[in-house]
Design a protein around this motif. Structure first.
Motif, PDB file in Angstrom:
ATOM      1  N   LYS A  13       0.822  -1.202   0.000  1.00  3.88           N
ATOM      2  CA  LYS A  13       0.000   0.000   0.000  1.00  3.88           C
ATOM      3  C   LYS A  13       0.863   1.262   0.000  1.00  3.88           C
ATOM      4  CE  LYS A  13      -0.625   0.420   5.040  1.00  3.88           C
ATOM      5  NZ  LYS A  13      -1.620   0.406   6.148  1.00  3.88           N
ATOM      6  N   PRO A  14       0.277   2.412  -0.346  1.00  7.71           N
ATOM      7  CA  PRO A  14       1.031   3.676  -0.380  1.00  7.71           C
ATOM      8  C   PRO A  14       1.519   4.065   1.013  1.00  7.71           C
ATOM      9  CG  PRO A  14      -1.012   3.865  -1.613  1.00  7.71           C
ATOM     10  CD  PRO A  14      -1.094   2.576  -0.846  1.00  7.71           C
ATOM     11  N   ALA A  15       2.595   4.841   1.036  1.00  9.48           N
ATOM     12  CA  ALA A  15       3.161   5.329   2.292  1.00  9.48           C
ATOM     13  C   ALA A  15       3.645   6.754   2.082  1.00  9.48           C
ATOM     14  CB  ALA A  15       4.312   4.434   2.742  1.00  9.48           C
ATOM     15  N   GLN A  24       7.747  12.764   1.291  1.00 11.13           N
ATOM     16  CA  GLN A  24       8.071  12.003   0.088  1.00 11.13           C
ATOM     17  C   GLN A  24       7.051  10.885  -0.072  1.00 11.13           C
ATOM     18  OE1 GLN A  24      10.566  12.346  -2.260  1.00 11.13           O
ATOM     19  NE2 GLN A  24      11.216  14.265  -1.294  1.00 11.13           N
ATOM     20  N   ALA A  25       6.411  10.826  -1.238  1.00 10.23           N
ATOM     21  CA  ALA A  25       5.463   9.753  -1.509  1.00 10.23           C
ATOM     22  C   ALA A  25       6.219   8.455  -1.778  1.00 10.23           C
ATOM     23  CB  ALA A  25       4.592  10.113  -2.713  1.00 10.23           C
ATOM     24  N   ALA A  26       5.691   7.363  -1.272  1.00  6.39           N
ATOM     25  CA  ALA A  26       6.346   6.065  -1.448  1.00  6.39           C
ATOM     26  C   ALA A  26       5.309   4.954  -1.435  1.00  6.39           C
ATOM     27  CB  ALA A  26       7.372   5.843  -0.338  1.00  6.39           C
ATOM     28  N   THR A  27       5.776   3.742  -1.657  1.00  5.20           N
ATOM     29  CA  THR A  27       4.921   2.560  -1.607  1.00  5.20           C
ATOM     30  C   THR A  27       5.665   1.470  -0.857  1.00  5.20           C
ATOM     31  OG1 THR A  27       3.939   3.096  -3.758  1.00  5.20           O
ATOM     32  CG2 THR A  27       3.648   0.846  -2.950  1.00  5.20           C
ATOM     33  N   TYR A  28       4.982   0.811   0.089  1.00  6.65           N
ATOM     34  CA  TYR A  28       5.609  -0.321   0.752  1.00  6.65           C
ATOM     35  C   TYR A  28       5.799  -1.438  -0.272  1.00  6.65           C
ATOM     36  CZ  TYR A  28       4.610   1.722   5.339  1.00  6.65           C
ATOM     37  OH  TYR A  28       4.576   2.540   6.441  1.00  6.65           O
ATOM     38  N   GLY A  29       6.887  -2.163  -0.127  1.00  5.42           N
ATOM     39  CA  GLY A  29       7.132  -3.263  -1.051  1.00  5.42           C
ATOM     40  C   GLY A  29       8.099  -4.272  -0.491  1.00  5.42           C
ATOM     41  N   PRO A  94      13.879   0.792   5.025  1.00  5.60           N
ATOM     42  CA  PRO A  94      14.728   1.696   4.243  1.00  5.60           C
ATOM     43  C   PRO A  94      13.944   2.338   3.104  1.00  5.60           C
ATOM     44  CG  PRO A  94      15.780  -0.442   4.572  1.00  5.60           C
ATOM     45  CD  PRO A  94      14.356  -0.595   5.001  1.00  5.60           C
ATOM     46  N   GLN A  95      14.444   3.480   2.628  1.00  7.80           N
ATOM     47  CA  GLN A  95      13.835   4.165   1.479  1.00  7.80           C
ATOM     48  C   GLN A  95      14.723   3.947   0.257  1.00  7.80           C
ATOM     49  OE1 GLN A  95      14.614   6.673   4.320  1.00  7.80           O
ATOM     50  NE2 GLN A  95      13.105   5.350   5.265  1.00  7.80           N
ATOM     51  N   VAL A  96      14.123   3.434  -0.794  1.00  4.55           N
ATOM     52  CA  VAL A  96      14.899   3.070  -1.980  1.00  4.55           C
ATOM     53  C   VAL A  96      14.236   3.607  -3.236  1.00  4.55           C
ATOM     54  CG1 VAL A  96      15.625   0.950  -0.811  1.00  4.55           C
ATOM     55  CG2 VAL A  96      13.712   0.874  -2.401  1.00  4.55           C
ATOM     56  N   THR A  97      15.013   3.689  -4.301  1.00  5.97           N
ATOM     57  CA  THR A  97      14.470   4.055  -5.600  1.00  5.97           C
ATOM     58  C   THR A  97      13.908   2.789  -6.244  1.00  5.97           C
ATOM     59  OG1 THR A  97      16.481   3.594  -6.871  1.00  5.97           O
ATOM     60  CG2 THR A  97      16.318   5.773  -5.824  1.00  5.97           C
ATOM     61  N   PRO A  98      13.094   2.910  -7.298  1.00  5.64           N
ATOM     62  CA  PRO A  98      12.581   1.715  -7.970  1.00  5.64           C
ATOM     63  C   PRO A  98      13.683   0.782  -8.476  1.00  5.64           C
ATOM     64  CG  PRO A  98      11.288   3.617  -8.610  1.00  5.64           C
ATOM     65  CD  PRO A  98      12.458   4.146  -7.810  1.00  5.64           C
ATOM     66  N   ARG A 152      10.444   1.039   1.613  1.00  5.33           N
ATOM     67  CA  ARG A 152       9.537   2.080   1.150  1.00  5.33           C
ATOM     68  C   ARG A 152      10.121   2.581  -0.172  1.00  5.33           C
ATOM     69  NH1 ARG A 152       8.923   5.351   6.798  1.00  5.33           N
ATOM     70  NH2 ARG A 152      11.037   4.549   7.025  1.00  5.33           N
ATOM     71  N   GLN A 153       9.475   2.210  -1.242  1.00  4.19           N
ATOM     72  CA  GLN A 153       9.967   2.554  -2.579  1.00  4.19           C
ATOM     73  C   GLN A 153       9.467   3.952  -2.935  1.00  4.19           C
ATOM     74  OE1 GLN A 153       8.786   0.421  -6.426  1.00  4.19           O
ATOM     75  NE2 GLN A 153      10.633  -0.687  -5.812  1.00  4.19           N
ATOM     76  N   LEU A 154      10.402   4.868  -3.113  1.00  2.00           N
ATOM     77  CA  LEU A 154      10.057   6.254  -3.400  1.00  2.00           C
ATOM     78  C   LEU A 154       9.374   6.371  -4.752  1.00  2.00           C
ATOM     79  CD1 LEU A 154      13.388   7.829  -2.129  1.00  2.00           C
ATOM     80  CD2 LEU A 154      11.183   7.827  -0.951  1.00  2.00           C
ATOM     81  N   THR A 155       8.286   7.129  -4.804  1.00  2.49           N
ATOM     82  CA  THR A 155       7.489   7.223  -6.022  1.00  2.49           C
ATOM     83  C   THR A 155       8.179   8.028  -7.114  1.00  2.49           C
ATOM     84  OG1 THR A 155       5.482   7.110  -4.685  1.00  2.49           O
ATOM     85  CG2 THR A 155       5.238   7.898  -6.942  1.00  2.49           C
ATOM     86  N   LYS A 156       8.731   9.178  -6.737  1.00  3.63           N
ATOM     87  CA  LYS A 156       9.393  10.043  -7.720  1.00  3.63           C
ATOM     88  C   LYS A 156      10.749  10.510  -7.196  1.00  3.63           C
ATOM     89  CE  LYS A 156       5.157  11.811  -9.880  1.00  3.63           C
ATOM     90  NZ  LYS A 156       4.367  13.032 -10.223  1.00  3.63           N
ATOM     91  N   PRO A 157      11.702   9.607  -7.100  1.00  3.64           N
ATOM     92  CA  PRO A 157      13.023  10.005  -6.613  1.00  3.64           C
ATOM     93  C   PRO A 157      13.762  10.825  -7.667  1.00  3.64           C
ATOM     94  CG  PRO A 157      13.102   7.755  -7.383  1.00  3.64           C
ATOM     95  CD  PRO A 157      11.654   8.178  -7.453  1.00  3.64           C
TER      96      PRO A 157
END
Length: 226
Positions: A13-15, A24-29, A94-98, A152-157
């Motif tokens: 889901k979104p985070a 920062q918009a992100a998505t759990y994954g 952690p926060q990561v890029t796609p 947490r995968q960042l939506t628009k890094p």
């Protein structure tokens, strides 16, 4: 060169990740631990050639304390610190890029990779499975992964290295750090007696109008030592 292709990810889901500079918009994954592109090798702490140059400011390859921190974290993983919905960047997943580049939580990511390699991540995996639904994930989806890691995968890094560096710095800033530094300075100031302050002022007065504290200490170090 830094990876640009998206890594296989089980989307949740979104985070929203909160930092001192904004959100920062992100998505759990769920991703494989090996797909996390950390700034340094988790086992040798050598710099990674696949990580964007200049983005990581902490020099794990020379900072022994930072290396020990990662080793201790890996040896004593606390799943509840890594698998939670804390909205701040300095805690939780952690926060990561796609493409898997870790911009926030390098130490956490390296510790997880070490723990999986060393056989110490079973508790983390089980805890993650028990709490998967909190992140919009099906517990059964973990069974398809060898070494799953919640991110947490960042939506628009950002793509530009300088912008990535700034975001990486922001993701590693604590909301209370600035206040803590001020409080520490006030506390230290209160520990100086009036007599000590007067002696220091007298030493400064011996110099020119532009005299610095460093110059005064160099001229009469025993006064400052005492």
């Amino acid at each position: 060169a830094a990876p640009t292709q998206p890594v296989p990810t089980v989307q949740g889901k979104p985070a929203t990740v909160h930092t001192p500079s904004g959100e920062q918009a992100a998505t759990y994954g769920l991703v494989e631990a090996e797909s996390l592109q950390t700034s340094h090798n988790p086992f040798t702490f050598g710099k990674s050639s696949k990580y964007p140059e200049g983005v990581q400011e902490r020099q794990y390859h020379t900072n022994k304390n930072a290396q020990i921190e990662v080793e201790r974290m890996a040896e004593n993983l606390k799943p509840e610190m890594l698998v939670n919905t804390d909205p701040t960047a300095v805690n939780g997943p952690p926060q990561v890029t796609p493409s898997g580049i870790v911009l926030g939580g390098n130490a956490r990511s390296m510790a997880l990779r070490r723990a999986y390699r060393q056989g110490g991540a079973e508790g983390y995996r089980q805890y993650l499975k028990e709490h998967a639904q909190e992140f919009g994930l099906d517990p059964a989806q973990l069974d398809a992964l060898n070494n799953p890691v919640l991110v947490r995968q960042l939506t628009k890094p950002p793509v530009a290295p300088e912008a990535m560096r700034q975001l990486g710095r922001d993701l590693n800033r604590n909301f209370t750090k600035a206040l803590s530094e001020v409080e520490a300075a006030v506390s230290a100031g209160k520990s100086i007696s009036l007599e000590s302050a007067q002696r220091i002022s007298a030493e400064l007065a011996k110099g020119t109008e532009t005299a610095t504290l460093r110059e005064a200490m160099g001229a009469n170090p025993t006064v400052f030592r005492d």
